[in-house]
Write an enzyme that holds these catalytic residues in place. Structure first.
Site, mmCIF file in Angstrom:
data_model
loop_
_atom_site.group_PDB
_atom_site.id
_atom_site.type_symbol
_atom_site.label_atom_id
_atom_site.label_comp_id
_atom_site.label_asym_id
_atom_site.label_seq_id
_atom_site.Cartn_x
_atom_site.Cartn_y
_atom_site.Cartn_z
ATOM 1 N N LYS A 212 0.833 -1.201 0.000
ATOM 2 C CA LYS A 212 0.000 0.000 0.000
ATOM 3 C C LYS A 212 0.871 1.256 0.000
ATOM 4 O O LYS A 212 0.589 2.236 -0.716
ATOM 5 C CB LYS A 212 -0.922 -0.012 1.228
ATOM 6 N N CYS A 266 -3.832 9.560 2.306
ATOM 7 C CA CYS A 266 -2.977 8.493 1.768
ATOM 8 C C CYS A 266 -1.705 9.015 1.107
ATOM 9 O O CYS A 266 -0.614 8.867 1.646
ATOM 10 C CB CYS A 266 -3.775 7.642 0.783
#
Length: 416
Positions: A212, A266
């Site tokens: 990720k 993010c």
């Protein structure tokens, strides 16, 4: 063993859609959040965030009794932890929310339970979660001690969805699942198979965590290239939007669009997790973060230069969210730009953000006025496009013709 009851810890931009999608499959879901207002709102069948179609799904699953929210964890077959993972002022990852989630669910854990860490995390966070749970429940066994035979199964499965498309991507996207043992991974696949149509790919927890971070760091590096290019083009009197369009006609080139910076929880955060874990080696990743963090300051400088040309500058800032057509202000460069403009007191600042009902308190205290697009366009002499919301793209562009326009999103057809 099937899953009769699933608990989702954290009912934010990832937790609530995940809880709603699982509940829509007929499984009992209990959502847990420390925010009493969020809990009450959900239990009324409403939502406290903006995400297309989420309100319809939540209303449906609450009305059937498949989803309910509470502030206190209760027993379940599986616990999915989807709490924030910000960084501290020194860019060091802050795992306090994960630790608090462990403390909350530990008393209700039972043999056979599965715990999934969904929060985007630095490498090693899943192992820390397991250690914290083991310390709180010495009567249960965990994978780090008992391996395949552990009472509690633990895995990491990072979310990888795009705001605005969360409901469809939760179902359609592939999932990377990293268990602390083979048994942990297999049990996690069972859970995700209840609602994911994409492929569930098994790896170890550390690789899943790094996957990720790698995805978002890759995006950050590429955005940094575009943002750096836009500054260079400005100095060389070249329209960066035309340039990128031409360059992208090459079959192996895909330059991304520049903007006022990079926001969201993010891309603006995750690369620092890699830098923190390997500070001497993450050179390009660090520089990309610095380049993107510097872009809002460049935009502010452009606005100040424009304001110097007016006796009474009135600056309309279009957009506060970190990306188009959502209400998420986390790490938003647009919000940062408006806050700093207001602090500089170089003129009247107007904010147009169709996705939020009221401005953040910091802007209210700084006398930033929230307006509709039409009202702001009429009143302002400087227009700053910070977010490419659909309302802005659909606006009559002749309204911009008599204004000084600083377009960081390329929707007006002007370079800056």
């Amino acid at each position: 063993m099937s899953f009769q009851k699933i608990s989702v810890i954290g009912l934010g931009y990832i937790g609530l859609p995940t809880a709603a999608v699982i509940a829509s499959r007929g499984i009992e879901v209990v959502g847990v959040d420390v925010n009493q207002n969020a809990v009450d709102t959900i239990n009324e069948g409403n939502i406290h965030i903006v995400e297309p179609d989420l309100d319809i799904v939540v209303r449906g699953v609450v009305s059937t009794g498949n989803l309910r929210a509470t502030t206190t964890p209760e027993k379940a077959d599986a616990f999915m932890v989807a709490v924030p993972t910000p960084f501290k002022d020194d860019k060091v990852p802050d795992l306090s929310y994960i630790k608090a989630a462990c403390k909350a669910i530990a008393p209700v854990l039972e043999k056979g339970n599965l715990v999934i860490l969904e929060s985007t995390s630095p490498v090693g966070a899943t192992e820390k979660l397991a250690t914290w749970l083991a310390a709180a429940r010495p009567d249960l066994s965990f994978p780090q001690d008992k391996g395949e035979a552990a009472d509690i199964k633990i895995a990491h499965c990072p979310e990888r969805v795009l705001p605005g498309y969360v409901l469809q991507e939760l179902v359609s996207n592939d999932r990377v699942i990293g268990g602390l043992s083979k048994a942990c991974s297999e049990r996690a696949v069972e859970l995700y198979s209840t609602f994911v149509r994409g492929e569930c790919i098994i790896t170890n927890a550390r690789t899943a965590e790094m996957a990720k971070l790698t995805e978002n760091s890759f995006r950050d590096v590429n955005i940094a290239f575009a943002n750096e290019l836009s500054v260079i083009c400005d100095k060389l009197k070249i329209n960066v939007w035309e340039l990128i369009k031409l360059a992208n006609r090459h079959p192996r080139v895909n330059v991304l669009s520049p903007g006022p910076g990079v926001g969201g929880h993010c891309i603006a955060v995750d690369p620092w997790f890699i830098v923190d874990s390997a500070p001497e080696d993450a050179k390009i990743i660090r520089q990309a973060r610095l380049t993107n963090d510097a872009k809002p300051l460049y935009v502010i400088d452009q606005i100040e230069k424009a304001a110097d040309e007016f006796k009474r500058p009135v600056i309309a800032c279009l957009g506060l969210a970190f990306k188009a057509d959502i209400d998420d202000l986390r790490e938003s460069p647009a919000l940062q730009i408006v806050e700093e403009l207001a602090a500089k007191n170089i003129g009247q600042v107007l904010a147009v953000e169709p996705n939020v009902h009221s401005l953040p308190e910091k802007l209210v205290h700084a006398d930033v006025e929230q307006m509709t697009l039409d009202a702001a366009l009429e009143k302002a002499n400087i227009i700053v496009v910070l977010v490419d919301h659909k309302q802005f793209k659909a606006a009559d562009k002749t309204q911009f013709a008599t204004k000084v326009v600083i377009d960081t999103r390329g929707i007006i057809g002007l370079s800056y």
